[in-house]
Design an enzyme around this catalytic site. Structure first.
Site, PDB file in Angstrom:
ATOM      1  N   SER A 117       0.842  -1.200   0.000  1.00 22.45           N
ATOM      2  CA  SER A 117       0.000   0.000   0.000  1.00 22.45           C
ATOM      3  C   SER A 117       0.873   1.243   0.000  1.00 22.45           C
ATOM      4  O   SER A 117       2.042   1.197   0.417  1.00 22.45           O
ATOM      5  CB  SER A 117      -0.902   0.012   1.241  1.00 22.45           C
ATOM      6  OG  SER A 117      -1.537   1.261   1.414  1.00 22.45           O
TER       7      SER A 117
ATOM      8  N   TYR B 218      -2.299  -1.357  10.481  1.00 20.17           N
ATOM      9  CA  TYR B 218      -2.397  -1.690   9.062  1.00 20.17           C
ATOM     10  C   TYR B 218      -1.170  -1.198   8.299  1.00 20.17           C
ATOM     11  O   TYR B 218      -0.567  -1.945   7.517  1.00 20.17           O
ATOM     12  CB  TYR B 218      -3.674  -1.071   8.489  1.00 20.17           C
ATOM     13  CG  TYR B 218      -3.823  -1.196   6.997  1.00 20.17           C
ATOM     14  CD1 TYR B 218      -4.245  -2.393   6.418  1.00 20.17           C
ATOM     15  CD2 TYR B 218      -3.561  -0.114   6.150  1.00 20.17           C
ATOM     16  CE1 TYR B 218      -4.392  -2.508   5.039  1.00 20.17           C
ATOM     17  CE2 TYR B 218      -3.704  -0.217   4.781  1.00 20.17           C
ATOM     18  CZ  TYR B 218      -4.131  -1.420   4.228  1.00 20.17           C
ATOM     19  OH  TYR B 218      -4.266  -1.529   2.869  1.00 20.17           O
TER      20      TYR B 218
END
Length: 286
Positions: free
Chosen positions: A178, A191
């Site tokens: 990401s 995360y």
């Protein structure tokens, strides 16, 4: 056409994982202007989180390029069946494998089911993940850490370990990291940390896999309109999601899927340990 922020109403799903079928508007996973050219003809791909979001788009694009697909998902059966129908529309087969990727035993079983069904495995896409909003460090306990690391990064070790013996020279492994692996995100601390771990995993695994003829690369999407968003966010955070990037909007899964096609195909034959960045114009460090 891209979905602009004014087309996204405030919304939140109390179910985790959230459902693509309940999102307003629905994510765009298939661009009718994208025409396959046999880049993955008669290949077999296993995609975790393939029921919805980026995983669904990747599965559909792989089918358009001639691949059969096994998709691993938790319990979003209706979403998974919709993906299976979309793949069948392009004349390819889709095996549905529900289960918990936090279990190494299940991951081994999922790989074996793929081999039993299709007789081969050429592409592994480690894509499944969970995400939580965390206003402060004090909101993160051992149970939360154990869950998110087991889902987002431990499962990649399990699948890579189980899949490698079945993958032939010329095969590809693609990990979804990401933009937050590079930029961080204070409200998505756990995360973001797992996505940084995935980046290191990709770079560290690539050299030894080359000895087996397997290329390992990654994709680092920016803000993409997937079930992640109404799951982790609420209200205006959902309706304005993605507006902070230079393009001023969230991306669609169909805008990310071609990166996975490229990395799975011979077009990327000279790439290993690299990451592609479909992120709406955000410039990040290497």
């Amino acid at each position: 056409m891209p979905i602009t922020p004014d087309q996204v109403p405030p919304q939140h799903q109390r179910r985790t994982p959230a459902l693509e079928s309940d999102m307003v508007p629905r994510p765009q996973y298939d661009n009718p202007n994208y025409r396959g050219s046999g880049k993955l003809k008669d290949k077999v791909a296993l995609i975790t989180g393939g029921d919805s979001g980026i995983g669904r788009a990747v599965a559909v694009y792989y089918a358009k390029e001639g691949a059969d697909v096994a998709i691993v998902y938790f319990d979003e059966h209706d979403d998974a069946q919709a993906t299976q129908r979309a793949i069948a529309d392009y004349g390819r087969r889709c095996l549905l494998i529900p289960g918990d990727i936090r279990s190494e035993v299940f991951c081994r079983q999922a790989v074996q089911k793929t081999i039993d069904e299709f007789g081969q495995l050429d592409i592994l896409v480690n894509n499944a993940a969970v995400q939580y909003q965390e206003p402060s460090l004090e909101d993160i306990d051992a149970a939360r850490l154990g869950d998110i690391f087991a889902t987002n990064i431990f499962s990649m070790f399990y699948f890579a370990k189980a899949a490698t013996p079945h993958m032939r020279p010329g095969s590809a492994m693609i990990n979804t990291t990401s933009v937050v692996a590079y930029k961080g995100n204070p409200s998505l601390l756990s995360y973001s940390t797992t996505k940084g771990a995935i980046l290191a995993f990709t770079r560290s695994l690539a050299p030894p896999m080359l000895e087996k003829g397997i290329r390992v690369n990654g994709v680092a999407p920016g803000p993409i309109w997937t079930p992640f968003i109404p799951d982790a966010f609420e209200g205006d955070d959902v309706s304005t999601f993605g507006s902070q990037v230079p393009m001023g909007r969230a991306g669609q899964p169909m805008e990310v899927a071609p990166s996975f096609v490229f990395l799975a195909s011979e077009d990327s034959s000279y790439m290993a340990g690299q990451v592609l960045h479909p992120n709406g114009g955000v410039v990040v460090g290497a």
